[in-house]
Design a protein around this motif. Sequence first.
Motif, PDB file in Angstrom:
ATOM      1  N   UNK A  41       0.839  -1.190   0.000  1.00  0.00           N
ATOM      2  CA  UNK A  41       0.000   0.000   0.000  1.00  0.00           C
ATOM      3  C   UNK A  41       0.878   1.245   0.000  1.00  0.00           C
ATOM      4  N   UNK A  42       0.662   2.096  -0.990  1.00  0.00           N
ATOM      5  CA  UNK A  42       1.373   3.382  -1.063  1.00  0.00           C
ATOM      6  C   UNK A  42       0.384   4.492  -0.714  1.00  0.00           C
ATOM      7  N   UNK A  43       0.685   5.233   0.336  1.00  0.00           N
ATOM      8  CA  UNK A  43      -0.199   6.293   0.802  1.00  0.00           C
ATOM      9  C   UNK A  43       0.450   7.659   0.610  1.00  0.00           C
ATOM     10  N   UNK A  44      -0.357   8.627   0.258  1.00  0.00           N
ATOM     11  CA  UNK A  44       0.121  10.012   0.151  1.00  0.00           C
ATOM     12  C   UNK A  44       0.598  10.481   1.514  1.00  0.00           C
ATOM     13  N   UNK A  45       1.824  10.979   1.639  1.00  0.00           N
ATOM     14  CA  UNK A  45       2.323  11.424   2.952  1.00  0.00           C
ATOM     15  C   UNK A  45       1.494  12.586   3.481  1.00  0.00           C
ATOM     16  N   UNK A  46       1.337  12.588   4.797  1.00  0.00           N
ATOM     17  CA  UNK A  46       0.614  13.680   5.445  1.00  0.00           C
ATOM     18  C   UNK A  46       1.617  14.704   5.973  1.00  0.00           C
ATOM     19  N   UNK A  47       1.461  15.958   5.602  1.00  0.00           N
ATOM     20  CA  UNK A  47       2.353  16.980   6.146  1.00  0.00           C
ATOM     21  C   UNK A  47       2.134  17.131   7.650  1.00  0.00           C
ATOM     22  N   UNK A  48       3.201  17.370   8.353  1.00  0.00           N
ATOM     23  CA  UNK A  48       3.185  17.578   9.807  1.00  0.00           C
ATOM     24  C   UNK A  48       2.675  16.357  10.577  1.00  0.00           C
ATOM     25  N   UNK A  49       2.810  15.177   9.994  1.00  0.00           N
ATOM     26  CA  UNK A  49       2.399  13.967  10.684  1.00  0.00           C
ATOM     27  C   UNK A  49       3.414  13.602  11.764  1.00  0.00           C
ATOM     28  N   UNK A  50       2.949  12.940  12.816  1.00  0.00           N
ATOM     29  CA  UNK A  50       3.845  12.516  13.890  1.00  0.00           C
ATOM     30  C   UNK A  50       4.663  11.308  13.487  1.00  0.00           C
ATOM     31  N   UNK A  51       4.130  10.472  12.586  1.00  0.00           N
ATOM     32  CA  UNK A  51       4.875   9.316  12.103  1.00  0.00           C
ATOM     33  C   UNK A  51       6.092   9.782  11.317  1.00  0.00           C
ATOM     34  N   UNK A  52       7.214   9.154  11.554  1.00  0.00           N
ATOM     35  CA  UNK A  52       8.438   9.502  10.834  1.00  0.00           C
ATOM     36  C   UNK A  52       9.309  10.514  11.545  1.00  0.00           C
ATOM     37  N   UNK A  53       8.845  11.084  12.627  1.00  0.00           N
ATOM     38  CA  UNK A  53       9.658  12.041  13.386  1.00  0.00           C
ATOM     39  C   UNK A  53      10.824  11.329  14.054  1.00  0.00           C
ATOM     40  N   UNK A  54      10.580  10.101  14.533  1.00  0.00           N
ATOM     41  CA  UNK A  54      11.619   9.342  15.224  1.00  0.00           C
ATOM     42  C   UNK A  54      12.359   8.444  14.246  1.00  0.00           C
ATOM     43  N   UNK A  55      13.612   8.180  14.532  1.00  0.00           N
ATOM     44  CA  UNK A  55      14.404   7.274  13.709  1.00  0.00           C
ATOM     45  C   UNK A  55      13.898   5.852  13.875  1.00  0.00           C
ATOM     46  N   UNK A  56      13.969   5.032  12.818  1.00  0.00           N
ATOM     47  CA  UNK A  56      13.535   3.632  12.927  1.00  0.00           C
ATOM     48  C   UNK A  56      14.230   2.934  14.088  1.00  0.00           C
ATOM     49  N   UNK A  57      13.433   2.225  14.890  1.00  0.00           N
ATOM     50  CA  UNK A  57      13.972   1.504  16.039  1.00  0.00           C
ATOM     51  C   UNK A  57      13.986   2.301  17.321  1.00  0.00           C
ATOM     52  N   UNK A  58      13.762   3.612  17.244  1.00  0.00           N
ATOM     53  CA  UNK A  58      13.720   4.425  18.463  1.00  0.00           C
ATOM     54  C   UNK A  58      12.419   4.159  19.201  1.00  0.00           C
ATOM     55  N   UNK A  59      12.458   4.094  20.525  1.00  0.00           N
ATOM     56  CA  UNK A  59      11.212   3.857  21.280  1.00  0.00           C
ATOM     57  C   UNK A  59      10.212   5.004  21.095  1.00  0.00           C
ATOM     58  N   UNK A  60       9.005   4.651  20.693  1.00  0.00           N
ATOM     59  CA  UNK A  60       7.925   5.639  20.623  1.00  0.00           C
ATOM     60  C   UNK A  60       7.322   5.823  22.007  1.00  0.00           C
ATOM     61  N   UNK A  61       7.070   4.709  22.670  1.00  0.00           N
ATOM     62  CA  UNK A  61       6.493   4.731  24.005  1.00  0.00           C
ATOM     63  C   UNK A  61       7.017   3.522  24.762  1.00  0.00           C
ATOM     64  N   UNK A  62       7.212   3.686  26.050  1.00  0.00           N
ATOM     65  CA  UNK A  62       7.689   2.583  26.884  1.00  0.00           C
ATOM     66  C   UNK A  62       6.906   2.564  28.184  1.00  0.00           C
ATOM     67  N   UNK A  63       6.376   1.399  28.521  1.00  0.00           N
ATOM     68  CA  UNK A  63       5.692   1.212  29.801  1.00  0.00           C
ATOM     69  C   UNK A  63       6.551   0.374  30.716  1.00  0.00           C
ATOM     70  N   UNK A  64       6.682   0.812  31.971  1.00  0.00           N
ATOM     71  CA  UNK A  64       7.544   0.133  32.922  1.00  0.00           C
ATOM     72  C   UNK A  64       6.746  -0.296  34.140  1.00  0.00           C
ATOM     73  N   UNK A  65       6.795  -1.604  34.441  1.00  0.00           N
ATOM     74  CA  UNK A  65       6.147  -2.172  35.632  1.00  0.00           C
ATOM     75  C   UNK A  65       4.689  -1.733  35.729  1.00  0.00           C
ATOM     76  N   UNK A  66       3.971  -1.832  34.607  1.00  0.00           N
ATOM     77  CA  UNK A  66       2.589  -1.351  34.569  1.00  0.00           C
ATOM     78  C   UNK A  66       1.642  -2.342  35.255  1.00  0.00           C
ATOM     79  N   UNK A  67       0.725  -1.775  36.004  1.00  0.00           N
ATOM     80  CA  UNK A  67      -0.334  -2.565  36.617  1.00  0.00           C
ATOM     81  C   UNK A  67      -1.655  -1.825  36.513  1.00  0.00           C
ATOM     82  N   UNK A  68      -2.725  -2.555  36.297  1.00  0.00           N
ATOM     83  CA  UNK A  68      -4.062  -1.962  36.219  1.00  0.00           C
ATOM     84  C   UNK A  68      -5.003  -2.808  37.058  1.00  0.00           C
TER      85      UNK A  68
END
Length: 779
Positions: A277-304
């Motif tokens: 699937x080839x999608x038209x890029x979205x300007x000012x999108x949050x995707x692609x700001x981080x380098x590949x492999x960089x953590x986007x989000x990390x949860x530590x010792x989470x409990x609910x």
Amino acid sequence: MTEPAPADTAGLVDPLGRPSAAAPRGAAVEVAGLSWRPYGRARPVLHGLDLTVAAGERVLLAGPSGSGKSTLLRALAGLLLTADSGELDGEVTLDGESEGRAGAVGLVLQDPGAGVVASSIGRDVAFGLENVGVARDAMPARVAAALAEVGLDLPPDSSPSTLSGGEAQRLALAGALVMEPRLLLLDEPTAMLDADTAAGVRAVVADVVARRGLTLVVVEHRLTGWLDLVDRLVVLDGDGTIVADGAPHDVLAEHASSLVRQGIWVPGAPEPQPLRVALTPMPRAAAGVLAPGAPVVAGTDLGVERRSRRLGSTSRSTTAVAGADLAVEAGRLTALTGPSGAGKSTLMAAVGGLLAPTTGRVDVAAPITPVSGGQGDCPRPPHEWPSVDLARVVAWVPQRAATAVVGRTVRDDVLTTARALGLSGADAETRADELLATLGLARLADTDPRHLSGGEQRRLAVASAIAHGPALVLADEPTVGQDRLTWSAVMGTLEAARREGAGVLVTTHDPGVVDRADQELALRRPSQPAVDPEPERRPLLARVGPLALLVAALCVLPLPALLGSWRQALVVLAVEVTLGAVGLLAPGPGRRPEGRLRGVLARLAPAVVAVVGVAWSAWLLGGRDLEIAAGAALRVLCLIVPSAFVVGFIDPERLGDHLAQRVHLPARPVVAATAALQRLQSFDDLWTELMTTRRVRGIRADRGLVRRGTEAVAVTGGLLVGALGQAAGLALAMDARGFAGAHRRSWAGPAPWRLPDSLAVLGGLTIVGAALVARALVG
């Protein structure tokens, strides 16, 4: 009670210990010229369909998504017009009759929870027996036999809300089998289950059908596991027409390639590959700001931890997630796996900021953390972010895709988040159209999304999540109910987001999704808090029957006519509060109950708004006289306070028993009202899910009284739509167990009247007496 016969005695006795000659046998089914076009759809789902199923035959019904498989099951059950409206032609007969006895057809819905009608598993199984007038003393043995037959080894008073996915399927199966059906219909019974649980459900079905000699029609997208359990494979095409019919392995040998092209999951066929699937890029999108492999989000010792309380019962705490660590990386797909009840959806929601974890912390990469999200070196966790900030970074495909709908048309729904973020424009519209075309929804672009099928709504949720280019995509079981072709489209869309640089987190039981993941995190069911050996003491109000509580609360209806001043109303209010406080006392041995006063205050909170409104109106219309305003407000409060005390102790199920057996109200409205009250208790969850959807789509009103009021109206509309959808599913499940024809009904629960009941009614009359005394003695 006679125990169910073991499998090696098949054919000798039935599950109730009777000779095989008395056991239920399968029904012959004849479908002639069946056509069905739902209102709101231009084309019929089924058109002129003919089908014959011999008595005792086991049929596997397959077809691409949207081919009408579930529709055909409802037609076989005689329930097409129960929950839907449309144009119906043709005829369905069972053993030559268009109307069989109640319970002759057992239907198990795709979502077994949609058919739960009671607050305990024993009472839920007994529902069908009540509808056909089985005597109360005969029910326990039959209920126990049905539960044992499906392998649900739990006490009959267990709550259905505590069941895992596999246990819920077994409960639904027991509810159908206890009525001794001749035709058993199963709608994707293993679609939401892990492999081991699914195998267990299939084994139960095979055993029961063989021992009872039932006719079986089962719908599944994935044929593996069922082929050796059925005699016949019937395949529908996208137009609802039968294109293959015969012995399973013969059909596959002759039509395998064409079935694969239609999207059927043919065993042994090469696994489908995600579309490129080839999608038209979205300007000012949050995707692609981080380098590949960089953590986007990390949860530590989470409990609910979750705490819930059903009407008429004690509170209950459960551990949904315990000590979980999870990191989602940019340009990577992470699969959360594990058995039903392992907390996959809850962990996903906690990591994505959709709910606040009880313990642990969630950290989002600094480059995509909103500036407004923190102060100095202490950024706020994502569950505290404003709606627009969260939507820019996070997208969510919920497991119940219907709750993700926020637009008036399919295309509007896809564009909603981009518009909320100020990203609307030619690029956004082009990207939306590309997503709709990829996911097979382009022809439905102007359709109301609430008219889509379940599979179509799930694909719409995927399109709407990806459209604005988020940095974190949360997809909860995104491939459920998809054929090979739509699976390729869904996975291709998720992989397109991954290539754009988004971190993709998926919960799944689908091995094809796991194979495509960069990493897998397998969860186990968390250990639950130990049951306190000391039972919780019951408040005095909990020891009163529901009918007496209702009568006591209704005793106050004459108060507005009896009270002439605010001083009189204040006296009566003091009496009400005193009696209510006494009712909350919990004498005797055991653990002190929690949340009694908090529950009363929570129920009073909405009423305070009404009281203030009454006072304001009375003040304006009464010449700005404070005494008039106070009197009007206190009279309303006197009406409300008793209900706030007692309603938390009225169990809807027991109330229905009392209304039918003691007041002798008609059974049908009593049962319908009881079921509706049971469902009302789930509205909190539905409301929360709808508000979460709005928040993650960027349209939640974070501030402003007017905006929040407008939003409340909009969400209430969504809640009503969702409630109607639930009501339709519930009506379908109830009628499938004989409710529609229940002219003479019995009741599994007793309705005794005891001393505490009389004392509660006396308390209600005491309030009226206090009003009379206050009127005579207080000015």
